[in-house]
Design a protein around this motif. Structure first.
Motif, PDB file in Angstrom:
ATOM      1  N   UNK A  38       0.828  -1.205   0.000  1.00 44.81           N
ATOM      2  CA  UNK A  38       0.000   0.000   0.000  1.00 44.81           C
ATOM      3  C   UNK A  38       0.859   1.251   0.000  1.00 44.81           C
ATOM      4  N   UNK A  39       1.938   1.241   0.763  1.00 44.63           N
ATOM      5  CA  UNK A  39       2.824   2.405   0.793  1.00 44.63           C
ATOM      6  C   UNK A  39       3.398   2.688  -0.593  1.00 44.63           C
ATOM      7  N   UNK A  40       3.871   1.646  -1.267  1.00 49.07           N
ATOM      8  CA  UNK A  40       4.439   1.828  -2.600  1.00 49.07           C
ATOM      9  C   UNK A  40       3.373   2.274  -3.596  1.00 49.07           C
ATOM     10  N   UNK A  41       2.195   1.692  -3.485  1.00 51.89           N
ATOM     11  CA  UNK A  41       1.118   2.035  -4.415  1.00 51.89           C
ATOM     12  C   UNK A  41       0.750   3.506  -4.330  1.00 51.89           C
ATOM     13  N   UNK A  42       0.800   4.062  -3.122  1.00 56.78           N
ATOM     14  CA  UNK A  42       0.386   5.448  -2.921  1.00 56.78           C
ATOM     15  C   UNK A  42       1.511   6.449  -3.166  1.00 56.78           C
ATOM     16  N   UNK A  43       2.751   5.985  -3.138  1.00 57.11           N
ATOM     17  CA  UNK A  43       3.873   6.920  -3.291  1.00 57.11           C
ATOM     18  C   UNK A  43       4.646   6.716  -4.585  1.00 57.11           C
ATOM     19  N   UNK A  44       4.535   5.524  -5.194  1.00 55.85           N
ATOM     20  CA  UNK A  44       5.270   5.254  -6.427  1.00 55.85           C
ATOM     21  C   UNK A  44       4.501   5.707  -7.651  1.00 55.85           C
ATOM     22  N   UNK A  45       5.241   5.858  -8.740  1.00 55.27           N
ATOM     23  CA  UNK A  45       4.642   6.299  -9.997  1.00 55.27           C
ATOM     24  C   UNK A  45       4.431   5.075 -10.877  1.00 55.27           C
ATOM     25  N   UNK A  46       3.348   4.335 -10.622  1.00 54.79           N
ATOM     26  CA  UNK A  46       3.106   3.082 -11.328  1.00 54.79           C
ATOM     27  C   UNK A  46       2.017   3.252 -12.382  1.00 54.79           C
ATOM     28  N   UNK A  47       2.117   2.413 -13.419  1.00 54.07           N
ATOM     29  CA  UNK A  47       1.122   2.426 -14.491  1.00 54.07           C
ATOM     30  C   UNK A  47       0.046   1.374 -14.288  1.00 54.07           C
ATOM     31  N   UNK A  48       0.329   0.343 -13.497  1.00 53.94           N
ATOM     32  CA  UNK A  48      -0.629  -0.719 -13.216  1.00 53.94           C
ATOM     33  C   UNK A  48      -0.192  -1.439 -11.955  1.00 53.94           C
ATOM     34  N   UNK A  49      -1.183  -1.961 -11.217  1.00 54.99           N
ATOM     35  CA  UNK A  49      -0.887  -2.696  -9.990  1.00 54.99           C
ATOM     36  C   UNK A  49      -1.494  -4.088 -10.087  1.00 54.99           C
ATOM     37  N   UNK A  50      -0.667  -5.110  -9.837  1.00 49.48           N
ATOM     38  CA  UNK A  50      -1.125  -6.495  -9.733  1.00 49.48           C
ATOM     39  C   UNK A  50      -1.257  -6.787  -8.246  1.00 49.48           C
ATOM     40  N   UNK A  51      -2.468  -7.052  -7.799  1.00 49.18           N
ATOM     41  CA  UNK A  51      -2.756  -7.078  -6.369  1.00 49.18           C
ATOM     42  C   UNK A  51      -3.345  -8.409  -5.929  1.00 49.18           C
ATOM     43  N   UNK A  52      -2.628  -9.119  -5.061  1.00 50.35           N
ATOM     44  CA  UNK A  52      -3.167 -10.326  -4.451  1.00 50.35           C
ATOM     45  C   UNK A  52      -4.151  -9.915  -3.353  1.00 50.35           C
ATOM     46  N   UNK A  53      -5.130 -10.771  -3.079  1.00 44.59           N
ATOM     47  CA  UNK A  53      -6.123 -10.435  -2.058  1.00 44.59           C
ATOM     48  C   UNK A  53      -5.694 -10.841  -0.659  1.00 44.59           C
ATOM     49  N   UNK A  54      -5.147 -12.032  -0.524  1.00 39.93           N
ATOM     50  CA  UNK A  54      -4.795 -12.553   0.793  1.00 39.93           C
ATOM     51  C   UNK A  54      -3.350 -12.178   1.110  1.00 39.93           C
ATOM     52  N   UNK A  55      -3.194 -11.117   1.880  1.00 38.79           N
ATOM     53  CA  UNK A  55      -1.877 -10.570   2.185  1.00 38.79           C
ATOM     54  C   UNK A  55      -1.710 -10.366   3.683  1.00 38.79           C
ATOM     55  N   UNK A  56      -0.490 -10.501   4.192  1.00 37.19           N
ATOM     56  CA  UNK A  56      -0.251 -10.152   5.595  1.00 37.19           C
ATOM     57  C   UNK A  56      -0.233  -8.643   5.769  1.00 37.19           C
ATOM     58  N   UNK A  57      -0.638  -8.194   6.934  1.00 39.15           N
ATOM     59  CA  UNK A  57      -0.607  -6.762   7.237  1.00 39.15           C
ATOM     60  C   UNK A  57      -1.904  -6.071   6.880  1.00 39.15           C
ATOM     61  N   UNK A  58      -2.155  -5.903   5.596  1.00 41.45           N
ATOM     62  CA  UNK A  58      -3.388  -5.295   5.082  1.00 41.45           C
ATOM     63  C   UNK A  58      -3.855  -6.152   3.920  1.00 41.45           C
ATOM     64  N   UNK A  59      -5.123  -6.533   3.912  1.00 38.10           N
ATOM     65  CA  UNK A  59      -5.577  -7.396   2.819  1.00 38.10           C
ATOM     66  C   UNK A  59      -5.795  -6.596   1.529  1.00 38.10           C
ATOM     67  N   UNK A  60      -5.921  -7.344   0.437  1.00 38.62           N
ATOM     68  CA  UNK A  60      -6.027  -6.710  -0.873  1.00 38.62           C
ATOM     69  C   UNK A  60      -7.267  -5.864  -1.059  1.00 38.62           C
ATOM     70  N   UNK A  61      -8.366  -6.239  -0.399  1.00 41.90           N
ATOM     71  CA  UNK A  61      -9.587  -5.441  -0.507  1.00 41.90           C
ATOM     72  C   UNK A  61      -9.355  -4.029   0.020  1.00 41.90           C
ATOM     73  N   UNK A  62      -8.749  -3.941   1.193  1.00 40.43           N
ATOM     74  CA  UNK A  62      -8.508  -2.632   1.801  1.00 40.43           C
ATOM     75  C   UNK A  62      -7.519  -1.817   0.972  1.00 40.43           C
ATOM     76  N   UNK A  63      -6.497  -2.487   0.461  1.00 38.26           N
ATOM     77  CA  UNK A  63      -5.523  -1.797  -0.388  1.00 38.26           C
ATOM     78  C   UNK A  63      -6.196  -1.256  -1.639  1.00 38.26           C
ATOM     79  N   UNK A  64      -7.048  -2.075  -2.250  1.00 32.05           N
ATOM     80  CA  UNK A  64      -7.760  -1.650  -3.460  1.00 32.05           C
ATOM     81  C   UNK A  64      -8.604  -0.414  -3.174  1.00 32.05           C
ATOM     82  N   UNK A  65      -9.350  -0.444  -2.093  1.00 29.75           N
ATOM     83  CA  UNK A  65     -10.192   0.695  -1.734  1.00 29.75           C
ATOM     84  C   UNK A  65      -9.352   1.953  -1.544  1.00 29.75           C
ATOM     85  N   UNK A  66      -8.232   1.828  -0.840  1.00 27.07           N
ATOM     86  CA  UNK A  66      -7.373   2.979  -0.567  1.00 27.07           C
ATOM     87  C   UNK A  66      -6.745   3.525  -1.841  1.00 27.07           C
ATOM     88  N   UNK A  67      -6.273   2.630  -2.703  1.00 29.63           N
ATOM     89  CA  UNK A  67      -5.672   3.060  -3.969  1.00 29.63           C
ATOM     90  C   UNK A  67      -6.693   3.805  -4.810  1.00 29.63           C
TER      91      UNK A  67
END
Length: 229
Positions: A38-67
């Motif tokens: 999530x930190x990289x997604x919000x601070x990096x200059x990316x053209x696309x994100x490949x996101x797994x759902x089941x992740x330690x720390x923060x799950x993919x659903x929450x990351x998707x919503x935040x992004x």
């Protein structure tokens, strides 16, 4: 060179994704937990994100919503989950596409290329993008991506906007699920056609007074969908 963020806690899968993408000319960055991803997604200059759902720390659903609250770049969800509810939830949070494990690297490449191409087309789609189009109570601006339903502005995600624009631009034309998948996701219908049904339901929730009894986005049983004014 397009820059892709891979958020995947299975190192072996992440490295396979990285290798195939970099062979094809993409620059990749890997994050193996949700917090770093999530930190990289919000601070990096990316053209696309490949996101797994089941992740330690923060799950993919929450990351998707935040992004999605911060940027509209394509999000390709990758997961071992097969339940329709999981797909609905991910797409509802703003994911652009969905691919289930196990998948072939060539399919992943096809999905990445398709979503990048569709995003570029939306952002740089030509001179006619400055024009507005209206059908019935729906008014769309192809340059600003603003949509008004009964004079009220309604937010649409990338694929929702494309799908609605296709319908509004082609009233009374019946599109099969396969045709919609090819037109909006940019590939032959090799993906999960439930993705189309999910997006149709999302459109109805936003443009219909009674989504259970749609007036504008109609189901033509055995054929597909059409937009009626």
């Amino acid at each position: 060179m397009k820059k892709i963020l891979i958020i995947e806690d299975d190192t072996a899968i992440a490295e396979i994704e990285r290798d195939f993408l970099e062979i094809d000319g993409y620059h990749t960055v890997i994050a193996t937990d949700g917090i770093e991803g999530q930190r990289l997604a919000l601070t990096g200059d990316f053209d696309l994100i490949i996101l797994d759902l089941m992740l330690p720390g923060i799950n993919g659903y929450e990351i998707c919503r935040t992004i999605r609250e911060k940027t509209d770049i394509p999000i390709l969800m990758v997961t071992a989950k097969f339940e329709v509810a999981d797909k609905v939830r991910g797409l509802g949070l703003g994911a652009d596409d969905y691919i289930a494990k196990p998948f072939s690297p060539t399919e992943l490449l096809a999905r990445v290329k398709s979503n990048l191409a569709q995003y570029e087309r939306l952002k740089n789609g030509g001179a006619d993008r400055s024009r507005e189009i209206q059908a019935g109570p729906i008014r769309m601006n192809k340059l600003t991506h603003r949509v008004y339903v009964h004079q009220q502005e309604v937010e649409f995600k990338n694929k929702e906007f494309e799908l609605l624009l296709l319908f509004v631009s082609n009233p009374d034309i019946v599109f099969s699920k396969e045709q919609l998948y090819e037109r909006i996701w940019g590939m032959d219908a090799i993906g999960d056609l439930k993705t189309v049904a999910v997006h149709i339901n999302r459109l109805r929730e936003k443009v219909e007074k009674d989504p259970q009894n749609p007036v504008y986005i109609q189901t033509i049983w055995g054929a597909g969908y059409r937009f009626r004014i």
